[in-house]
Design a protein around this motif. Structure first.
Motif, mmCIF file in Angstrom:
data_model
loop_
_atom_site.group_PDB
_atom_site.id
_atom_site.type_symbol
_atom_site.label_atom_id
_atom_site.label_comp_id
_atom_site.label_asym_id
_atom_site.label_seq_id
_atom_site.Cartn_x
_atom_site.Cartn_y
_atom_site.Cartn_z
ATOM 1 N N HIS A 1 -5.733 -8.443 6.869
ATOM 2 C CA HIS A 1 -6.976 -8.113 7.579
ATOM 3 C C HIS A 1 -8.178 -7.919 6.647
ATOM 4 C CE1 HIS A 1 -6.629 -3.441 7.329
ATOM 5 N NE2 HIS A 1 -5.801 -3.966 6.462
ATOM 6 N N ASP B 1 -3.872 3.319 7.889
ATOM 7 C CA ASP B 1 -5.077 2.528 7.618
ATOM 8 C C ASP B 1 -6.265 2.926 8.491
ATOM 9 O OD1 ASP B 1 -4.504 0.969 5.429
ATOM 10 O OD2 ASP B 1 -5.123 -0.899 6.376
ATOM 11 N N THR C 1 -2.767 -4.366 8.652
ATOM 12 C CA THR C 1 -1.843 -5.495 8.592
ATOM 13 C C THR C 1 -0.636 -5.218 9.491
ATOM 14 O OG1 THR C 1 -2.585 -6.088 6.390
ATOM 15 C CG2 THR C 1 -0.392 -6.865 7.032
ATOM 16 N N ASP D 1 -0.108 1.150 4.825
ATOM 17 C CA ASP D 1 -0.134 -0.122 5.557
ATOM 18 C C ASP D 1 0.685 -1.184 4.826
ATOM 19 O OD1 ASP D 1 -0.865 -1.924 7.569
ATOM 20 O OD2 ASP D 1 -2.668 -2.562 6.487
ATOM 21 N N ASP E 1 -1.216 -7.797 3.560
ATOM 22 C CA ASP E 1 -2.215 -6.774 3.233
ATOM 23 C C ASP E 1 -2.986 -7.075 1.944
ATOM 24 O OD1 ASP E 1 -3.498 -4.497 4.251
ATOM 25 O OD2 ASP E 1 -2.393 -3.164 2.912
HETATM 26 MN MN MN Z 1 -4.383 -2.618 5.158
#
Ligand code: MN
Ligand code: 5GP
Length: 343
Positions: free
Chosen positions: A125, A177, A145, A35, A99
């Motif tokens: 997130h 993720d 993210t 991610d 992230d």
């Molecule tokens: Mn992430």
């Protein structure tokens, strides 16, 4: 289930920051995962497409299986090229932080980033972001993210920005993720995004193979060893622990990314709701990964016992000391959380 929306005022603020600057840095957390690298290369690709200079800077190395992402080979790695990274950071008109939710997550880069006047834009997130960001797109309900980068870019436009290289990077972040959409992925709008990404011509099956069918023989042997010899299940606590000492890591020549996903595997055992992996990265420095299902709060455990944090079902932290001491910490977690683990 609701659809995720980002405030238009935040998008306007980002649009203005991009319009006013020529040169941007895009940063992600230490030990970058799919991610982190997917979302950052996607955003950098977009900024370059808009005629800007954009440099992705990561605190330390990332796994080889992400090297195919757009311009991944140009990513600057702080712990192996500090001078270049410091210069890139100094030249940035604004810094995108992706992230991660706190400068402590970028370790050695934190001081220099904190000292710069450049505006900081957070796209992330994780829970509870710090106050040190000028614009915050912080959505804990996002699956990744990368999903947020997609939404931001879609709102910024133009539509042509959503090209195949951008889509491949976004898809990689979303896929990794969520464990290939096995968890944190119960919103229907996630699949609307995927349909839009596929519209650009990405081949999601090839992306899956590039990431998950690209491991070394050493990783397979390590996996067998870990499951056969190093897995301890605690049935009365619905928990499992995997430990790998520095010596064992050396025996299997463990490279970056080789232990990725290992911590999730004990959750496949009937009854197990909480899984912990401890790997001694350097003698006396033990990296802790925590995973759970349902409402068992890994992030609370990580903060309370391992000086870390993260998401409800996926968190991490560290122990400084021997593996015996780390295992004692784990047993203390089981004692303290017995009720939550067994109800
Ligand atoms: Mn992430
Ligand atoms: P992993 O087990 O894959 O290293 O980390 C899982 C998740 O836990 C990451 O996505 C990140 O959100 C979080 N995490 C890992 N290590 C730390 C840490 O030291 N501090 C905090 N705050 N979060 C961490």
């Amino acid at each position: 289930m609701f659809d995720l929306k980002i405030d238009t005022e935040k998008i306007d603020a980002i649009r203005e920051i991009i319009a006013k600057g020529d040169n941007f840095a895009v940063l992600v957390h230490t030990n970058p995962d799919g991610d982190a690298i997917g979302s950052s290369t996607a955003l950098a690709h977009y900024l370059r497409k808009m005629g800007k200079v954009a440099n992705v800077i990561v605190p330390n190395a990332f796994p080889d299986f992400l090297m195919w992402l757009p311009s991944a080979s140009e990513i600057a790695v702080y712990d192996s090229d500090k001078e270049r990274c410091d210069a890139l950071l100094k030249d940035a008109d604004a810094i995108f932080c992706l992230d991660f939710n706190s400068l402590s997550r970028i370790d050695a880069m934190a001081d220099v980033v904190a000292s710069l006047d450049a505006r900081r834009v957070l796209i992330d997130h994780h829970l509870n972001p710090d106050d040190c960001f000028d614009v915050k797109v912080s959505e804990t309900k996002a699956c990744s993210t990368a999903e947020l980068v997609y939404r931001v870019v879609e709102m910024l436009g133009p539509a042509e920005a959503l090209d195949v290289a951008f889509a491949e990077a976004v898809y990689t972040g979303m896929m990794t993720d969520t464990g290939n959409f096995a968890y944190a992925s119960n919103r229907k709008d996630i699949y609307q995004i995927i349909a839009n990404l596929m519209q650009t011509g990405i081949d999601k099956d090839i992306i899956y193979r590039r990431v998950f069918y690209n491991y070394s023989v050493n990783r397979m042997k390590l996996l067998g060893f870990a499951m056969y010899d190093k897995l301890k299940v605690y049935p009365s606590s619905n928990a499992a622990l995997l430990t790998l000492t520095y010596k064992e890591m050396r025996r299997f020549c463990v490279a970056k990314g080789d232990t990725e996903g290992l911590v999730n595997m004990p959750l496949q055992i009937k009854g197990v709701r909480f899984s912990c992996m401890m790997r001694e990265e350097l003698p006396g420095k033990i990296n802790v990964s925590l995973r759970s299902v349902d409402d068992f709060p890994c992030n609370k455990v990580a903060a309370e016992f391992f000086g870390g944090g993260g998401h409800l079902n996926a968190s991490g932290g560290e122990v400084y000391g021997t593996m015996e001491y780390a295992v004692e910490r784990f047993k203390a977690v089981l004692a303290k959380y017995k009720e939550e683990l067994t109800r």
